[in-house]
Design a protein around this motif. Structure first.
Motif, PDB file in Angstrom:
ATOM      1  N   LYS A  96     -73.536  80.574 -21.801  1.00  0.00           N
ATOM      2  CA  LYS A  96     -73.090  79.964 -20.547  1.00  0.00           C
ATOM      3  C   LYS A  96     -71.558  79.943 -20.451  1.00  0.00           C
ATOM      4  CE  LYS A  96     -74.561  75.732 -18.508  1.00  0.00           C
ATOM      5  NZ  LYS A  96     -75.401  74.560 -18.852  1.00  0.00           N
ATOM      6  N   GLN A  97     -70.917  79.633 -21.577  1.00  0.00           N
ATOM      7  CA  GLN A  97     -69.446  79.565 -21.576  1.00  0.00           C
ATOM      8  C   GLN A  97     -68.849  80.925 -21.230  1.00  0.00           C
ATOM      9  OE1 GLN A  97     -68.519  76.378 -21.700  1.00  0.00           O
ATOM     10  NE2 GLN A  97     -70.727  76.228 -22.066  1.00  0.00           N
ATOM     11  N   PHE A 150     -60.101  82.477 -27.108  1.00  0.00           N
ATOM     12  CA  PHE A 150     -61.295  81.774 -26.609  1.00  0.00           C
ATOM     13  C   PHE A 150     -62.487  82.005 -27.543  1.00  0.00           C
ATOM     14  CE2 PHE A 150     -65.044  81.718 -23.696  1.00  0.00           C
ATOM     15  CZ  PHE A 150     -64.910  80.424 -23.173  1.00  0.00           C
ATOM     16  N   LYS A 187     -66.557  75.329 -31.606  1.00  0.00           N
ATOM     17  CA  LYS A 187     -67.375  74.356 -30.857  1.00  0.00           C
ATOM     18  C   LYS A 187     -68.848  74.544 -31.196  1.00  0.00           C
ATOM     19  CE  LYS A 187     -64.378  73.302 -26.980  1.00  0.00           C
ATOM     20  NZ  LYS A 187     -64.050  73.589 -25.594  1.00  0.00           N
ATOM     21  N   TRP A 208     -75.800  77.668 -24.926  1.00  0.00           N
ATOM     22  CA  TRP A 208     -74.541  77.046 -24.524  1.00  0.00           C
ATOM     23  C   TRP A 208     -73.392  78.073 -24.594  1.00  0.00           C
ATOM     24  CZ3 TRP A 208     -69.908  76.243 -27.117  1.00  0.00           C
ATOM     25  CH2 TRP A 208     -68.978  75.440 -26.436  1.00  0.00           C
ATOM     26  N   VAL A 209     -73.366  78.840 -25.681  1.00  0.00           N
ATOM     27  CA  VAL A 209     -72.292  79.848 -25.839  1.00  0.00           C
ATOM     28  C   VAL A 209     -72.396  80.889 -24.720  1.00  0.00           C
ATOM     29  CG1 VAL A 209     -71.424  81.726 -27.296  1.00  0.00           C
ATOM     30  CG2 VAL A 209     -72.026  79.516 -28.325  1.00  0.00           C
ATOM     31  N   LYS A 252     -69.125  81.985 -17.582  1.00  0.00           N
ATOM     32  CA  LYS A 252     -68.107  81.339 -16.732  1.00  0.00           C
ATOM     33  C   LYS A 252     -66.716  81.948 -16.933  1.00  0.00           C
ATOM     34  CE  LYS A 252     -69.227  77.010 -18.033  1.00  0.00           C
ATOM     35  NZ  LYS A 252     -69.132  75.596 -18.266  1.00  0.00           N
ATOM     36  N   HIS A 253     -66.569  82.734 -18.026  1.00  0.00           N
ATOM     37  CA  HIS A 253     -65.219  83.224 -18.347  1.00  0.00           C
ATOM     38  C   HIS A 253     -64.811  84.357 -17.400  1.00  0.00           C
ATOM     39  CE1 HIS A 253     -61.714  84.706 -20.414  1.00  0.00           C
ATOM     40  NE2 HIS A 253     -61.701  83.564 -21.080  1.00  0.00           N
ATOM     41  N   ILE A 303     -64.685  78.964 -29.130  1.00  0.00           N
ATOM     42  CA  ILE A 303     -66.116  78.790 -28.876  1.00  0.00           C
ATOM     43  C   ILE A 303     -66.888  78.751 -30.198  1.00  0.00           C
ATOM     44  CG2 ILE A 303     -68.153  79.996 -27.927  1.00  0.00           C
ATOM     45  CD1 ILE A 303     -66.608  78.528 -25.771  1.00  0.00           C
TER      46      ILE A 303
END
Ligand code: AMP
Length: 283
Positions: free
Chosen positions: A228-229, A202, A209, A225-226, A232-233, A206
């Motif tokens: 936030k990802q 992951f 991305k 943004w990173v 959520k993990h 990321i």
């Protein structure tokens, strides 16, 4: 492959090599060797008459004692791997041989590089790195030394040390070697449990991305943004993500066309800390 455990023995051998005007390539490692290490070693072998690899788990660069104690040690396998690529010399000293009874670091000034990223989270780490790399350079006196971009901050710090101390060695940065699923190879990967190993790719996903997003968005938005990802993990914990300029390693606010940028990340997979980075395109 010749194996030396003492400074005196390796110095005597390398003196005779230098007298024959042969070039020496050097790859310092902490062992538990993998294909990433081997990519550096193969490059050194290609470009030099003699290649020296050191294996030394350097206590002064560990800010976390448990990480030091649990650092994987796979000497027999390392030796086999080194022989399989025809490495010439292995230097495998004890802690006493390097530090005597004084296991402590010199204090270095790396013009601020040491205060960024890893420096904020690993107290004293780069003084430890500077101490061991300088000591090993004094023993081996290589013409060229090879370091991975996997530890990009370390690579820049070693370059800075060589410049500031006027050391007579060329530092070569080598690309990050990855597993097929994108996870950057690391000795610490062997300590990941099955679930964390499955989750770890992951990190690179990321990063890729983020690189794409950096084409159209500013660094702050990409960073948020990173973050936030990772929030959520379910099992990976982000320690930091930052977009920085390659030379100063300072986090950027505004993109400039004449600068090179990289995204850097540190993630906890349980108690295993993983780092990675990616070169960004400058649009
Ligand atoms: P270490 O044994 O972790 O201290 O690493 C020794 C050298 O190998 C350092 O210069 C690292 O940056 C480099 N290295 C470690 N992992 C990789 C990798 N996946 N790709 C390229 N170089 C690496």
């Amino acid at each position: 492959m010749k194996i030396f455990n003492t400074k005196q023995e390796i110095k005597a051998f390398l003196t005779s090599i230098k007298e024959e005007n042969k070039s020496i390539g050097f790859v310092p490692t902490m062992g538990a060797l993998h294909e990433g290490h081997l990519s550096l070693i193969k490059k050194a072998i290609k470009k030099n008459d003699i290649t020296v690899v050191s294996i030394f788990v350097n206590p002064t660069q560990f800010n976390n004692q448990e990480d030091l104690i649990k650092y994987p040690k796979t000497f027999d396998n390392d030796k086999k791997l080194l022989e399989s690529v025809s490495c010439d010399v292995l230097f495998f000293p004890s802690v006493k041989e390097i530090y005597n009874d004084n296991i402590s670091s010199e204090k270095f000034d790396f013009d601020g590089l040491e205060h960024q990223m890893e420096g904020k989270f690993r107290d004293g780490h780069f003084n430890g790195v500077g101490t061991i790399v300088k000591a090993l350079f004094e023993i081996v006196e290589p013409n060229k030394a090879y370091f991975g971009q996997k530890d990009f901050q370390q690579l820049q710090i070693v370059k800075k040390m060589v410049k500031k101390h006027r050391l007579n060695v060329k530092i070569k940065g080598c690309p990050i070697f990855r597993e097929n699923d994108g996870l950057a190879m690391s000795s610490r990967n062997t300590r990941l449990s099955k679930d964390y190993r499955a989750a770890a790719p992951f990190i690179y996903k990321i990063l890729k991305k983020a690189r794409k997003k950096f084409g159209t968005e500013n660094a702050i938005n990409v960073t948020e943004w990173v973050e936030k990802q990772f929030k959520k993990h379910p099992i990976l914990d982000l320690e930091y993500f930052t977009i920085a300029e390659e030379k100063s390693l300072e986090t950027i606010k505004i993109k400039k066309s004449n600068k090179k940028y990289r995204a850097f990340i540190a993630v906890f997979a349980g108690d295993i800390r993983l780092i990675d980075n990616i070169r960004l395109k400058n649009h």
